[in-house]
Motif scaffolding. Structure first.
Motif, PDB file in Angstrom:
ATOM      1  N   CYS A 348       0.836  -1.211   0.000  1.00  6.75           N
ATOM      2  CA  CYS A 348       0.000   0.000   0.000  1.00  6.75           C
ATOM      3  C   CYS A 348       0.863   1.249   0.000  1.00  6.75           C
ATOM      4  O   CYS A 348       0.586   2.214  -0.722  1.00  6.75           O
ATOM      5  CB  CYS A 348      -0.926   0.010   1.220  1.00  6.75           C
ATOM      6  SG  CYS A 348      -2.197  -1.265   1.220  1.00  6.75           S
ATOM      7  N   GLU A 351       2.415   1.693  -3.429  1.00  7.83           N
ATOM      8  CA  GLU A 351       1.418   2.179  -4.385  1.00  7.83           C
ATOM      9  C   GLU A 351       1.143   3.663  -4.177  1.00  7.83           C
ATOM     10  O   GLU A 351       1.015   4.429  -5.140  1.00  7.83           O
ATOM     11  CB  GLU A 351       0.125   1.378  -4.236  1.00  7.83           C
ATOM     12  CG  GLU A 351      -0.960   1.774  -5.239  1.00  7.83           C
ATOM     13  CD  GLU A 351      -2.216   0.938  -5.115  1.00  7.83           C
ATOM     14  OE1 GLU A 351      -3.307   1.459  -5.467  1.00  7.83           O
ATOM     15  OE2 GLU A 351      -2.121  -0.220  -4.664  1.00  7.83           O
ATOM     16  N   TYR A 352       1.056   4.069  -2.923  1.00  8.82           N
ATOM     17  CA  TYR A 352       0.880   5.491  -2.606  1.00  8.82           C
ATOM     18  C   TYR A 352       2.029   6.323  -3.166  1.00  8.82           C
ATOM     19  O   TYR A 352       1.814   7.389  -3.752  1.00  8.82           O
ATOM     20  CB  TYR A 352       0.782   5.682  -1.093  1.00  8.82           C
ATOM     21  CG  TYR A 352       1.075   7.093  -0.630  1.00  8.82           C
ATOM     22  CD1 TYR A 352       0.114   8.097  -0.722  1.00  8.82           C
ATOM     23  CD2 TYR A 352       2.329   7.427  -0.111  1.00  8.82           C
ATOM     24  CE1 TYR A 352       0.391   9.396  -0.317  1.00  8.82           C
ATOM     25  CE2 TYR A 352       2.614   8.716   0.299  1.00  8.82           C
ATOM     26  CZ  TYR A 352       1.645   9.694   0.197  1.00  8.82           C
ATOM     27  OH  TYR A 352       1.923  10.977   0.593  1.00  8.82           O
ATOM     28  N   GLN A 354       3.986   5.718  -5.744  1.00  5.97           N
ATOM     29  CA  GLN A 354       3.915   5.824  -7.194  1.00  5.97           C
ATOM     30  C   GLN A 354       2.827   6.788  -7.650  1.00  5.97           C
ATOM     31  O   GLN A 354       3.017   7.555  -8.596  1.00  5.97           O
ATOM     32  CB  GLN A 354       3.679   4.430  -7.807  1.00  5.97           C
ATOM     33  CG  GLN A 354       4.813   3.453  -7.562  1.00  5.97           C
ATOM     34  CD  GLN A 354       6.174   4.001  -7.973  1.00  5.97           C
ATOM     35  OE1 GLN A 354       6.318   4.550  -9.069  1.00  5.97           O
ATOM     36  NE2 GLN A 354       7.158   3.868  -7.096  1.00  5.97           N
ATOM     37  N   GLU A 355       1.683   6.774  -6.980  1.00  3.57           N
ATOM     38  CA  GLU A 355       0.598   7.681  -7.347  1.00  3.57           C
ATOM     39  C   GLU A 355       0.926   9.112  -6.961  1.00  3.57           C
ATOM     40  O   GLU A 355       0.680  10.053  -7.724  1.00  3.57           O
ATOM     41  CB  GLU A 355      -0.705   7.235  -6.671  1.00  3.57           C
ATOM     42  CG  GLU A 355      -1.304   5.969  -7.266  1.00  3.57           C
ATOM     43  CD  GLU A 355      -1.625   6.132  -8.752  1.00  3.57           C
ATOM     44  OE1 GLU A 355      -2.236   7.162  -9.114  1.00  3.57           O
ATOM     45  OE2 GLU A 355      -1.244   5.247  -9.541  1.00  3.57           O
ATOM     46  N   GLU A 356       1.475   9.287  -5.787  1.00  2.00           N
ATOM     47  CA  GLU A 356       1.792  10.633  -5.309  1.00  2.00           C
ATOM     48  C   GLU A 356       2.925  11.247  -6.112  1.00  2.00           C
ATOM     49  O   GLU A 356       2.993  12.465  -6.282  1.00  2.00           O
ATOM     50  CB  GLU A 356       2.161  10.566  -3.819  1.00  2.00           C
ATOM     51  CG  GLU A 356       2.327  11.902  -3.130  1.00  2.00           C
ATOM     52  CD  GLU A 356       1.023  12.642  -2.881  1.00  2.00           C
ATOM     53  OE1 GLU A 356       1.082  13.780  -2.390  1.00  2.00           O
ATOM     54  OE2 GLU A 356      -0.055  12.091  -3.191  1.00  2.00           O
ATOM     55  N   TRP A 357       3.820  10.408  -6.633  1.00  2.00           N
ATOM     56  CA  TRP A 357       4.973  10.897  -7.399  1.00  2.00           C
ATOM     57  C   TRP A 357       4.534  11.648  -8.646  1.00  2.00           C
ATOM     58  O   TRP A 357       5.195  12.586  -9.075  1.00  2.00           O
ATOM     59  CB  TRP A 357       5.856   9.708  -7.774  1.00  2.00           C
ATOM     60  CG  TRP A 357       7.154  10.077  -8.437  1.00  2.00           C
ATOM     61  CD1 TRP A 357       7.445  10.011  -9.761  1.00  2.00           C
ATOM     62  CD2 TRP A 357       8.331  10.571  -7.789  1.00  2.00           C
ATOM     63  NE1 TRP A 357       8.730  10.423  -9.990  1.00  2.00           N
ATOM     64  CE2 TRP A 357       9.303  10.774  -8.800  1.00  2.00           C
ATOM     65  CE3 TRP A 357       8.664  10.860  -6.473  1.00  2.00           C
ATOM     66  CZ2 TRP A 357      10.578  11.248  -8.512  1.00  2.00           C
ATOM     67  CZ3 TRP A 357       9.940  11.332  -6.190  1.00  2.00           C
ATOM     68  CH2 TRP A 357      10.877  11.522  -7.194  1.00  2.00           C
ATOM     69  N   LYS A 358       3.407  11.245  -9.219  1.00  2.00           N
ATOM     70  CA  LYS A 358       2.954  11.871 -10.462  1.00  2.00           C
ATOM     71  C   LYS A 358       2.626  13.342 -10.248  1.00  2.00           C
ATOM     72  O   LYS A 358       3.008  14.198 -11.051  1.00  2.00           O
ATOM     73  CB  LYS A 358       1.724  11.134 -10.994  1.00  2.00           C
ATOM     74  CG  LYS A 358       1.995   9.684 -11.354  1.00  2.00           C
ATOM     75  CD  LYS A 358       0.708   8.949 -11.716  1.00  2.00           C
ATOM     76  CE  LYS A 358       0.954   7.478 -11.978  1.00  2.00           C
ATOM     77  NZ  LYS A 358      -0.316   6.749 -12.243  1.00  2.00           N
ATOM     78  N   THR A 361       0.631  16.045  -3.630  1.00  2.77           N
ATOM     79  CA  THR A 361      -0.475  16.851  -3.101  1.00  2.77           C
ATOM     80  C   THR A 361      -0.053  17.759  -1.952  1.00  2.77           C
ATOM     81  O   THR A 361      -0.808  18.644  -1.554  1.00  2.77           O
ATOM     82  CB  THR A 361      -1.601  15.934  -2.600  1.00  2.77           C
ATOM     83  OG1 THR A 361      -1.080  15.054  -1.598  1.00  2.77           O
ATOM     84  CG2 THR A 361      -2.169  15.119  -3.746  1.00  2.77           C
ATOM     85  N   LYS A 366      -3.762  11.027   1.143  1.00  2.00           N
ATOM     86  CA  LYS A 366      -4.043   9.857   0.308  1.00  2.00           C
ATOM     87  C   LYS A 366      -3.629   8.564   1.001  1.00  2.00           C
ATOM     88  O   LYS A 366      -4.246   7.514   0.791  1.00  2.00           O
ATOM     89  CB  LYS A 366      -3.323   9.976  -1.041  1.00  2.00           C
ATOM     90  CG  LYS A 366      -3.969  10.944  -2.011  1.00  2.00           C
ATOM     91  CD  LYS A 366      -3.267  10.904  -3.356  1.00  2.00           C
ATOM     92  CE  LYS A 366      -3.921  11.833  -4.367  1.00  2.00           C
ATOM     93  NZ  LYS A 366      -3.225  11.799  -5.676  1.00  2.00           N
TER      94      LYS A 366
END
Length: 384
Positions: A348, A351-352, A354-358, A361, A366
């Motif tokens: 988890c 995954e956080y 990788q998503e936050e890297w884009k 926030t 998240k």
């Protein structure tokens, strides 16, 4: 469309904006964007219809698509942004950006040569100067923030190498504080085997296993792999999230012996996992060297909400502890499944990242509100 004011003294954070419209190279329209997380981007506009870039920009970008020509953390620019005249047209100035070869791709260990991007800003000289000023302010802000965060986190991570010493009054006091944070000031901490004047096997009604240590009278034995770091993070969690921490300990005692997980031992395992994620991808022997290659660390430097920014690694620990409990309940886990649930927590977290890297926030929300419904349980045969 830019709507914030860059550096806000009141909030002490960078509020991102699109800085300018320009021409990339000789004819491609583009946008210069500086996000609220300090990512500098050159966005090439792919389709404009019949209107000019400036006209389209005025209607907030409707009707065009962009692709990222180059991007980097603004403080990672390979050189200062310069305003230079074009060789073939001395009357036209262009901003020269020198982007690092690897941009924001941490997995690319060997950076290629810096990438030079030239952008002719549409508008008068004032717009060029305003763009430069915004970039310089952001560079100074984010560079300072990265240094401050680096120094703070590396100092905290060095606690891994400090062993708990039963003869050190400060160490014992910190362990006693952990006990009283959970059980109250009126509850006297149990004796610790190995302390001066204590029996090797102290007797008493209460033991350290109530807090989730594996040995009743030798809680210090559990710290062997994480040193004082896990004690530091457990104390923070029980101090700043006391109600939740207390409820987790109560839940552990309320569950059957094989259905719960020991609070302190779980926190120590989570500490070890966080240190691995923060310091991996590097052969550096110290936290100071290893952090520079960590995606998670770089995301922590982008935190801007006050609580998360001031206590980044501590709040991160609090988030993964909450995830552990959510996943434990979701899977109906038993003690023998602990390491499988721990692996799920790590999945988890990754995954956080990788998503936050884009598009960072600026907070850990998240992760706090991570949707565990789709998480699957890895297989593991080991207990903590």
């Amino acid at each position: 469309q830019g709507q914030d004011e860059g550096m806000s003294e009141g909030r002490r954070r960078w509020a991102g904006k699109q800085l300018a419209v320009g021409i990339l190279g000789r004819h491609r329209p583009c946008l210069i964007e500086l996000t609220s997380s300090g990512i500098l981007r050159i966005l090439a506009i792919n389709s404009m219809g019949t209107q000019s870039p400036k006209e389209k920009f005025a209607v907030e970008g409707e009707g065009y698509r962009t692709t990222t020509e180059a991007e980097c953390w603004v403080e990672d620019l390979a050189g200062e942004v310069e305003l230079k005249a074009r060789g073939s047209r001395p009357d036209l100035n262009a901003l020269h950006f020198l982007f690092p070869g690897r941009e924001r791709r941490i997995d690319q260990h060997k950076a290629s040569q810096p990438l030079l991007i030239r952008v002719q800003v549409l508008g008068d000289q004032g717009e060029e100067e305003s763009c430069l000023r915004e970039i310089n302010q952001a560079t100074s802000y984010w560079a300072g923030k990265r240094i401050d965060t680096h120094n703070k986190i590396s100092a905290i991570l060095e606690l891994r190498f400090l062993s708990f010493d039963t003869q050190d009054a400060a160490h014992v006091r910190q362990l006693h504080e952990l006990w009283t944070l959970v059980f109250g000031e009126d509850s006297s901490p149990p004796a610790i085997a190995g302390m001066a004047g204590d029996d090797s096997n102290p007797r008493g009604e209460r033991t350290w296993s109530e807090l989730g240590f594996q040995q009743k009278h030798r809680p210090q034995a559990d710290f062997r792999d994480t040193g004082l770091l896990s004690l530091y993070l457990l104390r923070y969690y029980c101090n700043h999230h006391r109600e939740i921490a207390t409820s987790l300990i109560q839940a552990y005692h309320a569950r059957d012996d094989h259905l719960g997980y020991p609070f302190a031992a779980a926190g120590i395992n989570l500490t070890h996992m966080l240190a691995e994620v923060l310091l991996r991808k590097s052969d550096a022997k110290t936290a100071k060297g290893a952090l520079n290659m960590s995606q998670l660390f770089l995301l922590l430097t982008r935190l801007t909400t006050q609580a998360d920014a001031q206590s980044s690694i501590e709040e991160l620990f609090s988030c993964v502890f909450a995830l552990l409990e959510q996943l434990w309940v979701k899977f109906g886990a038993t003690y023998m499944m602990f390491n499988s649930v721990l692996k799920a927590v790590r999945s988890c977290l990754e995954e956080y990242i990788q998503e936050e890297w884009k598009n960072p926030t600026g907070n850990l929300d998240k992760l706090r509100h991570f949707n565990v419904n789709q998480v699957e349980l890895p297989v593991s045969k080991h207990t903590p």
